[in-house]
Write a protein that holds these residues in place. Structure first.
Motif, mmCIF file in Angstrom:
data_model
loop_
_atom_site.group_PDB
_atom_site.id
_atom_site.type_symbol
_atom_site.label_atom_id
_atom_site.label_comp_id
_atom_site.label_asym_id
_atom_site.label_seq_id
_atom_site.Cartn_x
_atom_site.Cartn_y
_atom_site.Cartn_z
ATOM 1 N N ARG A 1 0.824 -1.208 0.000
ATOM 2 C CA ARG A 1 0.000 0.000 0.000
ATOM 3 C C ARG A 1 0.863 1.265 0.000
ATOM 4 N NH1 ARG A 1 -2.000 -4.390 2.007
ATOM 5 N NH2 ARG A 1 -4.240 -4.802 2.014
ATOM 6 N N GLY A 2 2.152 1.094 -0.232
ATOM 7 C CA GLY A 2 3.064 2.227 -0.268
ATOM 8 C C GLY A 2 3.360 2.818 1.092
ATOM 9 N N LEU A 3 3.223 2.015 2.147
ATOM 10 C CA LEU A 3 3.386 2.488 3.522
ATOM 11 C C LEU A 3 4.579 1.815 4.184
ATOM 12 C CD1 LEU A 3 -0.393 2.206 4.499
ATOM 13 C CD2 LEU A 3 0.805 4.262 3.693
ATOM 14 N N ARG A 4 4.977 2.364 5.336
ATOM 15 C CA ARG A 4 6.089 1.795 6.089
ATOM 16 C C ARG A 4 5.744 1.770 7.574
ATOM 17 N NH1 ARG A 4 6.680 0.874 1.540
ATOM 18 N NH2 ARG A 4 8.580 1.004 0.249
ATOM 19 N N GLY A 5 6.400 0.873 8.304
ATOM 20 C CA GLY A 5 6.138 0.721 9.732
ATOM 21 C C GLY A 5 7.385 0.923 10.567
ATOM 22 N N ASP B 1 -11.287 4.868 15.811
ATOM 23 C CA ASP B 1 -12.439 5.780 15.831
ATOM 24 C C ASP B 1 -12.179 6.964 16.747
ATOM 25 O OD1 ASP B 1 -13.875 4.244 14.051
ATOM 26 O OD2 ASP B 1 -15.043 3.200 15.588
ATOM 27 N N ARG B 2 -11.610 6.714 17.919
ATOM 28 C CA ARG B 2 -11.321 7.801 18.866
ATOM 29 C C ARG B 2 -10.284 8.761 18.303
ATOM 30 N NH1 ARG B 2 -11.059 5.208 24.990
ATOM 31 N NH2 ARG B 2 -12.680 3.623 24.730
ATOM 32 N N ALA B 3 -9.243 8.201 17.691
ATOM 33 C CA ALA B 3 -8.205 9.055 17.110
ATOM 34 C C ALA B 3 -8.766 9.896 15.978
ATOM 35 C CB ALA B 3 -7.043 8.202 16.606
ATOM 36 N N HIS B 4 -9.634 9.324 15.174
ATOM 37 C CA HIS B 4 -10.251 10.057 14.066
ATOM 38 C C HIS B 4 -11.088 11.212 14.589
ATOM 39 C CE1 HIS B 4 -12.980 10.796 10.648
ATOM 40 N NE2 HIS B 4 -11.962 10.397 9.908
ATOM 41 N N ALA B 5 -11.855 10.963 15.627
ATOM 42 C CA ALA B 5 -12.733 12.001 16.179
ATOM 43 C C ALA B 5 -11.943 13.152 16.772
ATOM 44 C CB ALA B 5 -13.651 11.391 17.235
ATOM 45 N N HIS C 1 -8.867 4.391 4.348
ATOM 46 C CA HIS C 1 -10.178 4.833 3.878
ATOM 47 C C HIS C 1 -10.796 5.886 4.788
ATOM 48 C CE1 HIS C 1 -10.426 0.714 1.684
ATOM 49 N NE2 HIS C 1 -9.823 1.632 0.949
ATOM 50 N N ALA C 2 -10.412 5.887 6.068
ATOM 51 C CA ALA C 2 -10.939 6.888 7.008
ATOM 52 C C ALA C 2 -10.184 8.214 6.926
ATOM 53 C CB ALA C 2 -10.872 6.337 8.429
ATOM 54 N N GLY C 3 -9.120 8.250 6.126
ATOM 55 C CA GLY C 3 -8.394 9.503 5.952
ATOM 56 C C GLY C 3 -7.219 9.701 6.885
ATOM 57 N N LEU D 1 -4.453 -7.375 10.129
ATOM 58 C CA LEU D 1 -3.592 -6.226 9.850
ATOM 59 C C LEU D 1 -4.019 -5.539 8.552
ATOM 60 C CD1 LEU D 1 -1.131 -4.554 10.706
ATOM 61 C CD2 LEU D 1 0.296 -6.143 9.375
ATOM 62 N N GLU D 2 -4.314 -6.324 7.533
ATOM 63 C CA GLU D 2 -4.771 -5.750 6.261
ATOM 64 C C GLU D 2 -6.038 -4.931 6.452
ATOM 65 O OE1 GLU D 2 -3.240 -9.021 2.965
ATOM 66 O OE2 GLU D 2 -5.140 -9.349 4.011
ATOM 67 N N ARG D 3 -6.980 -5.464 7.206
ATOM 68 C CA ARG D 3 -8.252 -4.738 7.409
ATOM 69 C C ARG D 3 -8.020 -3.440 8.175
ATOM 70 N NH1 ARG D 3 -10.197 -10.175 8.004
ATOM 71 N NH2 ARG D 3 -9.877 -10.124 10.266
ATOM 72 N N LEU D 4 -7.150 -3.469 9.164
ATOM 73 C CA LEU D 4 -6.890 -2.261 9.949
ATOM 74 C C LEU D 4 -6.170 -1.205 9.116
ATOM 75 C CD1 LEU D 4 -5.869 -3.919 13.312
ATOM 76 C CD2 LEU D 4 -7.871 -2.481 12.940
ATOM 77 N N VAL D 5 -5.191 -1.618 8.336
ATOM 78 C CA VAL D 5 -4.470 -0.659 7.488
ATOM 79 C C VAL D 5 -5.415 -0.062 6.457
ATOM 80 C CG1 VAL D 5 -2.620 -0.380 5.800
ATOM 81 C CG2 VAL D 5 -2.233 -1.771 7.841
ATOM 82 N N ASP D 6 -6.201 -0.910 5.787
ATOM 83 C CA ASP D 6 -7.140 -0.403 4.777
ATOM 84 C C ASP D 6 -8.195 0.495 5.407
ATOM 85 O OD1 ASP D 6 -5.848 -1.673 2.700
ATOM 86 O OD2 ASP D 6 -7.141 -3.450 2.761
ATOM 87 N N GLY D 7 -8.668 0.130 6.594
ATOM 88 C CA GLY D 7 -9.647 0.964 7.280
ATOM 89 C C GLY D 7 -9.101 2.330 7.617
#
Length: 257
Positions: A65-69, A201-205, A240-242, A231-237
């Protein structure tokens, strides 16, 4: 964790009443409050102890996804077998570094910083730094406490050495958060994914910075790890949440460290 020549066994830090009181009180001492003002929330995906699976499957999820950890290496564990499978090697660390991932410090021996002296902590940090240099890795700017535990001698020492010093208690890096004992949320155990989603969700808010951590990453993770699919679902989420998905070092830079 305790080490033999080729095997790493599970280790239990101090769980006595005295230890619990120390852990509560140290969060009030040697604080370095964060100043955070973000236009977009941030999240960092980090991997403690650097099991080999995290360096392969975990890195692949991010890189696709072009990301790094951020990988917190305890060099004394490298190549050994442990409760999370085989730990990565110096060659793995060099490869991750070359690919743009961050290599952080987790002490050399996976030291219990809640009970170590300042002198012992200093020596262990120096030994880890020397190992990282021998691998061609830059001096680390991010640290994570093994077991999430710390006492006054280590916290005071680490405060002057690293930009962020990460613990294990849940929370966000927002105004006032202690950068010398920074909160983080684990993606581990049966409810790890749902807990991480709640904190996203808390961090986004709040437009805050969330550091997530796990250990091994595989289809059959240990109790300290997570599945590749989670991990894939969390990264993609997060994408998508910005969220801006950043290494811990880059997150620190963005808040002015």
């Amino acid at each position: 964790m305790q080490t033999s020549h080729d095997k790493v066994d599970a280790y239990e830090p101090d769980r006595t009443l005295k230890g619990k009181l120390r852990r509560r009180l140290i969060r009030l001492a040697y604080r370095r409050p964060a100043r955070v003002k973000l236009e977009r929330p941030m999240v960092s995906f980090s991997f403690d102890d650097a099991p080999a699976t995290a360096c392969v499957a975990g890195a692949a999820v991010l890189e696709a996804r072009g990301l790094r950890g951020t990988y917190y290496f305890a060099a004394g564990l490298t190549g050994r077998e442990g409760p999370m499978g085989r730990f990565a090697t110096g060659e793995d660390a060099a490869r991750l570094h070359e690919a743009g991932h961050e290599i952080g410090c987790h002490t050399y021996s996976h030291l219990d910083c809640g009970q170590s002296t300042q002198e012992a902590t200093q020596a262990d940090l120096d030994q880890n730094a020397a190992a990282l240099r021998s691998w061609g890795v830059a001096a680390p700017v991010s640290f994570a406490y093994p077991y999430g535990d710390v006492g006054a001698p280590a916290k005071q020492l680490l405060a002057a050495r690293f930009k962020t010093v990460r613990a294990l208690h849940h929370g966000l890096i927002a105004n006032g958060a202690d950068l010398n004992q920074a909160p983080a949320v684990g993606i581990e155990g049966e409810d790890g994914e749902s807990v991480a989603l709640n904190w996203l969700d808390r961090a986004h808010a709040r437009k805050a910075w969330l550091i997530l951590y796990t250990h091994d990453v595989s289809d059959t993770p240990s109790q300290w790890g997570c599945s590749t699919q989670a991990l894939e679902r969390l990264v993609d989420g997060a994408i998508h949440a910005g969220f801006d998905v950043v290494t811990v070092a880059e997150g620190a830079r963005r808040i002015g460290l």
